[in-house]
Design an enzyme around this catalytic site. Structure first.
Site, PDB file in Angstrom:
ATOM      1  N   GLU A   1      -5.396  -5.660  10.994  1.00 42.28           N
ATOM      2  CA  GLU A   1      -4.455  -4.553  11.022  1.00 42.28           C
ATOM      3  C   GLU A   1      -4.697  -3.714  12.281  1.00 42.28           C
ATOM      4  O   GLU A   1      -5.463  -2.742  12.251  1.00 42.28           O
ATOM      5  CB  GLU A   1      -4.617  -3.711   9.740  1.00 42.28           C
ATOM      6  CG  GLU A   1      -3.373  -2.922   9.480  1.00 42.28           C
ATOM      7  CD  GLU A   1      -3.300  -2.283   8.096  1.00 42.28           C
ATOM      8  OE1 GLU A   1      -2.324  -2.549   7.404  1.00 42.28           O
ATOM      9  OE2 GLU A   1      -4.184  -1.507   7.745  1.00 42.28           O
TER      10      GLU A   1
ATOM     11  N   ASN B   1       0.867  -1.183   0.000  1.00 41.92           N
ATOM     12  CA  ASN B   1       0.000   0.000   0.000  1.00 41.92           C
ATOM     13  C   ASN B   1       0.902   1.231   0.000  1.00 41.92           C
ATOM     14  O   ASN B   1       1.467   1.588   1.031  1.00 41.92           O
ATOM     15  CB  ASN B   1      -0.884  -0.050   1.260  1.00 41.92           C
ATOM     16  CG  ASN B   1      -1.746   1.185   1.432  1.00 41.92           C
ATOM     17  OD1 ASN B   1      -1.879   1.996   0.517  1.00 41.92           O
ATOM     18  ND2 ASN B   1      -2.343   1.328   2.610  1.00 41.92           N
TER      19      ASN B   1
ATOM     20  N   GLY C   1       1.815   2.364  10.925  1.00 43.04           N
ATOM     21  CA  GLY C   1       2.614   3.592  10.864  1.00 43.04           C
ATOM     22  C   GLY C   1       3.438   3.843  12.118  1.00 43.04           C
ATOM     23  O   GLY C   1       3.996   4.921  12.293  1.00 43.04           O
TER      24      GLY C   1
ATOM     25  N   HIS D   1      -9.476   0.883   5.274  1.00 46.97           N
ATOM     26  CA  HIS D   1      -8.175   1.112   5.911  1.00 46.97           C
ATOM     27  C   HIS D   1      -8.338   2.086   7.084  1.00 46.97           C
ATOM     28  O   HIS D   1      -9.131   3.024   7.015  1.00 46.97           O
ATOM     29  CB  HIS D   1      -7.190   1.674   4.883  1.00 46.97           C
ATOM     30  CG  HIS D   1      -5.788   1.692   5.382  1.00 46.97           C
ATOM     31  ND1 HIS D   1      -5.331   2.682   6.209  1.00 46.97           N
ATOM     32  CD2 HIS D   1      -4.768   0.823   5.210  1.00 46.97           C
ATOM     33  CE1 HIS D   1      -4.065   2.413   6.526  1.00 46.97           C
ATOM     34  NE2 HIS D   1      -3.703   1.296   5.928  1.00 46.97           N
TER      35      HIS D   1
ATOM     36  N   SER E   1       3.142  -2.160  10.342  1.00 50.59           N
ATOM     37  CA  SER E   1       4.590  -2.156  10.627  1.00 50.59           C
ATOM     38  C   SER E   1       5.299  -3.463  10.287  1.00 50.59           C
ATOM     39  O   SER E   1       6.173  -3.895  11.025  1.00 50.59           O
ATOM     40  CB  SER E   1       4.845  -1.796  12.098  1.00 50.59           C
ATOM     41  OG  SER E   1       4.544  -0.444  12.316  1.00 50.59           O
TER      42      SER E   1
ATOM     43  N   GLY F   1       2.811  -1.212   4.346  1.00 56.60           N
ATOM     44  CA  GLY F   1       2.814   0.222   4.031  1.00 56.60           C
ATOM     45  C   GLY F   1       4.220   0.700   3.716  1.00 56.60           C
ATOM     46  O   GLY F   1       4.729   0.481   2.615  1.00 56.60           O
TER      47      GLY F   1
ATOM     48  N   LYS G   1       0.133   4.261  -0.318  1.00 56.43           N
ATOM     49  CA  LYS G   1      -0.527   5.452   0.255  1.00 56.43           C
ATOM     50  C   LYS G   1      -0.294   6.659  -0.673  1.00 56.43           C
ATOM     51  O   LYS G   1      -0.251   6.468  -1.889  1.00 56.43           O
ATOM     52  CB  LYS G   1      -0.039   5.679   1.682  1.00 56.43           C
ATOM     53  CG  LYS G   1      -0.165   4.395   2.520  1.00 56.43           C
ATOM     54  CD  LYS G   1       0.029   4.583   3.973  1.00 56.43           C
ATOM     55  CE  LYS G   1      -0.128   3.239   4.674  1.00 56.43           C
ATOM     56  NZ  LYS G   1       0.005   3.326   6.120  1.00 56.43           N
TER      57      LYS G   1
HETATM   58  P1  PGA Z   1       2.762   0.348   7.748  1.00 60.64           P
HETATM   59  O1  PGA Z   1       1.329   0.539   7.087  1.00 60.64           O
HETATM   60  O2  PGA Z   1       3.318  -0.943   7.194  1.00 60.64           O
HETATM   61  O3  PGA Z   1       3.558   1.546   7.309  1.00 60.64           O
HETATM   62  O4  PGA Z   1       2.549   0.302   9.227  1.00 60.64           O
HETATM   63  C1  PGA Z   1       0.489  -0.552   6.929  1.00 60.64           C
HETATM   64  C2  PGA Z   1      -0.790  -0.109   6.298  1.00 60.64           C
HETATM   65  O5  PGA Z   1      -1.250   0.983   6.584  1.00 60.64           O
HETATM   66  O6  PGA Z   1      -1.390  -0.833   5.477  1.00 60.64           O
END
Ligand code: PGA
Length: 259
Positions: free
Chosen positions: A173, A13, A179, A101, A219, A240, A15
């Site tokens: 998640e 993802n 994040g 999400h 993460s 992410g 973003k």
């Molecule tokens: P992250 O995001 O791996 O940066 O924690 C995961 C996501 O939001 O799908």
């Protein structure tokens, strides 16, 4: 728990990144370098870039990477300034769309009713859905993980029949892990997976649920992929930040695939 027979699914993802077509081009160069000529037989890889880069992605003609959207609107067409429909993203090469999400819930006020409408639109259009669920840090502390997952799944999946179940992937998640650099233990992920499977079995059937994938997200890095994906026998991961670094992203693919 029965060992999964699925192909693994690893979703990147991106973003709201990268910031320009030139930067996205460099990203695709790196992704090509990491994946060219490789046969990821046991894994389906999906990249979800901002929709404005779909064409640029498709021009590369990746053989082993599919395209997904990060979000869609639930209406088919019309006066909805700024929105993109599920049909539009499908017609532009996407096979998947993420829905629900936690960033959409947090920054754009999406609730389960909205997520339910979007999920229905995704399935109607022939896309496959990647539905995110998960509890906040507060909810985990107060032992609310299971009831939160139940509410999210029941409301998001309301009115969606058993025949559609196999086109829906669930991502556990936890919001507190997205994040951040926090990750749940293998046991915590496994517990959440069992809870999710039970809820889905009541909503659909054991047989139908066997066809559904359950991923972990939040993460994910190569050093913890074993802990959050492999040990709890997840069907893959939603990634992410690390998906912005193709070398690291493909490293995670290999770790998850080899188990
Ligand atoms: P992250 O995001 O791996 O940066 O924690 C995961 C996501 O939001 O799908």
């Amino acid at each position: 728990m029965r060992k999964t027979m699925h192909k693994k699914l690893i979703v990147g993802n991106l973003k709201m990144n990268p910031v320009s077509p030139a930067e996205f081009g460099r990203y695709l160069d790196m992704l090509e370098k990491e994946t060219k000529g490789k046969n990821f037989e046991k894994t389906e890889i999906v990249i979800c870039p901002p929709a404005i880069y779909f064409r640029q992605f498709s021009e590369r003609k990746f053989k082993n990477i599919k395209l997904g959207a990060q979000d869609v609107y639930w209406e088919y067409q019309g006066a909805y300034t700024g929105e993109i429909s599920a049909g539009m993203v499908k017609a532009n090469g996407a096979e998947y769309s993420i829905v629900g999400h936690s960033e959409r819930r947090k920054y754009f006020g999406e609730n389960e009713e909205i997520i339910n409408s979007k999920l229905k639109a995704i399935l109607r259009s022939g896309l496959k859905a990647i539905l995110c669920v998960g509890e906040s840090g507060e909810e985990r502390k107060s032992n609310q993980t299971a009831p939160v997952l139940k509410k999210q799944l029941e409301k998001s999946l309301a009115g969606i029949g058993i025949g559609k179940a196999e086109y829906i992937t669930i991502v556990y998640e936890p919001i507190w892990a997205v994040g951040t650099d926090k990750t749940p233990s293998s046991d915590e992920v496994l517990e959440a997976k069992i809870v999710i499977k039970k809820i889905l079995t009541v909503l659909y059937s054991k047989k139908a649920v066997e066809k559904m994938k359950i991923l972990y997200g939040g993460s994910v890095k190569s050093f913890c992929a074993g802990q959050v994906c492999v040990d709890p026998a997840m069907d893959g991961a939603l990634i992410g930040r690390e998906s912005l670094a193709p070398y690291e992203f493909i490293k995670i693919v290999k770790i998850v695939e080899e188990k």
